[in-house]
Enzyme design. Structure first.
Site, short mmCIF file in Angstrom:
data_model
loop_
_atom_site.label_atom_id
_atom_site.label_comp_id
_atom_site.label_asym_id
_atom_site.label_seq_id
_atom_site.Cartn_x
_atom_site.Cartn_y
_atom_site.Cartn_z
N CYS A 142 -107.23 -10.34 -43.91
CA CYS A 142 -107.63 -9.16 -44.45
C CYS A 142 -108.30 -8.16 -43.77
CB CYS A 142 -108.77 -9.62 -45.62
SG CYS A 142 -109.84 -10.59 -44.94
N HIS A 221 -115.59 -6.95 -47.43
CA HIS A 221 -115.89 -6.58 -46.09
C HIS A 221 -116.07 -4.95 -46.06
CE1 HIS A 221 -114.69 -10.52 -44.83
NE2 HIS A 221 -113.46 -10.36 -44.82
#
Lengths: 341, 341
Positions: A142, A221
């Protein structure tokens, strides 16, 4: 019609399954997993359930589930398997895929050697035509997917020389209640972090330095990024450029209620998207700033869903189709870039 | 004997008071605050208690505390006032200090214009001799103090050209139970963050780019830093250089239990230090890495105590004494650098 099997039905597997079902040129043949559970029951009703091994089949049958076969059986009816197993398990499944001579897509948790190539849709020089001989691809993680899209997009118009990024990683996903940290920021001592070599797999010509910490959050994130380009640039041109890519959302200044990952998660749930997925990089427009030939910005990366479009494209890529066509098809199917429209 | 008064008895005020009492050349004349409270009672017993205004005096007297006078009275018996009020209140107190013709030290929460100079001990070119005419100094914030020490130290041996840093700030101190964020990382949209201009106050010749986020932690700030120097360097030289400064602790690799701010806080409580203070920059030795002429590292900054030594030095500085002598005296008094000895 491309016949797709999925092994592993965790966070990524169930989102890829959902997206495969949305594609007009794909047919989901089934999902293989190891345990009987509430999600196994959903898989049985929606797609067809397989065990990875015979013992898993037996367990699931004993608990009353109807099971179609084992992983070899799923390979037999599939053109491409998307392996969404936990990190390291993909490599354990590899001999089965090789034995069954099926094409396979691994996730970024596997070592780079697991597959013929590492994959990001925006980073492919070869457009996928004549890729029939490639047997396997590894969709990068990711974080690396988010970095690849961003850097490649800017590199398309400006000559990127160096990327320096701090990745403030979520400690765990919602529900991963035993992970940490709590009330602490834990630095990854290895500098550069593994994301640097991963990003260089995608974009070898750029100098990369990444540092990573783990934070006590679950939502997304956060990337704090500085990109050095060859010549002086201006911020509005950069914002305009990024916004021209469907897989990058620039959060407009006017949306003052979208100041953090939690705000983004809430907004995404107002969209017609299963799981409230955020498949796009989310770049805060207000943070995009320029000093000479340095571009700085913050972007949020939804760890659970950002790799989904790349997995869909990779299926078409391994089937020898054009990546640029696939990007258009995937983006249109998923209504990509709709968050701020 | 330097006569010192302190106004404001919060997080910083009480730590500066404690450190002033440890200096052989200083006498703490009293502490001025606004409210009666448990800490007012401690101030009364330990140092002498003043109200900021007459109304504060009256309130404290009504609650049974014995009060020496107001802020003007404290100024009258002090050579230097260390103003440790909450951000912005220092500026409100300034007319009193000017009127009473007392020297004063402000904290980094005040605007840069509040004082004659911004102050960090490692950043002073002028050694403080002939500084008698300087009336006021502003000790820069905890984050900028940590950056100043680090950059100035490296700059002493290598020519620093550029600093790029992401500051992962603690959301609030322990006890600040109404602050956020919880389960979220909140980026400060302004890039560069205010720390860049603050650091340039200290070290004008270096190009600086800082980005800041707030994190759901209380223990320490975490800095992810990249420093570009003129020529190629090597990591062990950098570690050795940093370790030669008392105010910078390089955490040795062998201490595997010290991997995060929480670990550092625990370790500091095993020292003979009031409040378990960490006055030093804490740099993870394992994180110090070099690529060509780029140095990268993580450092932890204890927001509650790092500015204490600088406040002590600034007292001597405003009294016209040598800063290098003061640094030695303060460091020896506080047993600075003892964390990993």
């Amino acid at each position: 019609m491309k016949r797709v099997g999925i092994s592993g039905f965790g966070t990524v597997g169930r989102r890829v399954a959902d997206a495969v079902e949305m594609q007009e040129d794909m047919k989901l043949k089934g999902v293989a997993k190891t345990t009987q559970s509430a999600t196994a029951s959903k898989a049985q009703h929606n797609f067809g359930l397989y065990g990875i091994k015979d013992s898993h089949m037996q367990d699931m049958k004993s608990s009353g589930l109807s099971v179609e076969g084992n992983l070899r059986d799923l390979c037999r009816v599939s053109d491409v398997i998307v392996d969404c197993s936990p990190s390291g398990i993909g490599a354990q499944n590899k001999p089965t895929y090789q034995d069954m001579d099926v094409k396979v897509i691994y996730q970024g948790g596997e070592d780079v050697e697991v597959a013929d190539i590492s994959y990001n849709s925006y980073s492919l020089e070869n457009d996928g035509i004549n890729a029939e001989n490639i047997k396997s691809a590894r969709v990068v993680s990711c974080n690396t997917t988010g970095l690849s899209r961003l850097v490649k997009s800017i590199n398309s118009s400006y000559n990127v020389e160096r990327v320096s990024a701090t990745l403030i990683r979520r400690g765990g996903d919602p529900g991963e209640i035993s992970r940490g940290p709590i009330n602490d920021i834990v630095p990854t001592m290895e500098i550069p972090s593994h994301h640097s070599s991963d990003l260089n797999e995608m974009i070898p010509e750029v100098e990369v330095s990444t540092r990573a910490v783990k934070s006590p959050t679950t939502s997304m994130h956060m990337h704090s990024i500085e990109i050095e380009v060859e010549n002086e640039v201006n911020a509005s041109n950069i914002k305009e450029l990024l916004d021209s890519y469907n897989r990058i959302c620039v959060i407009p200044s006017k949306y003052e209620e979208v100041r953090s990952p939690a705000d983004l998660r809430e907004l995404s749930r107002m969209e017609d998207r299963t799981f409230g997925s955020i498949w796009e990089n989310t770049v805060w427009g207000d943070s995009v700033s320029v000093s000479g030939n340095y571009i700085s910005l913050f972007q949020g990366i939804h760890q659970r869903s950002i790799v989904v479009p790349e997995n869909i494209d990779a299926i078409r890529y391994l089937m020898g189709e054009s990546i640029s066509d696939s990007i258009m098809e995937t983006d249109s199917c998923l209504n990509m870039g709709s968050l701020f429209r």
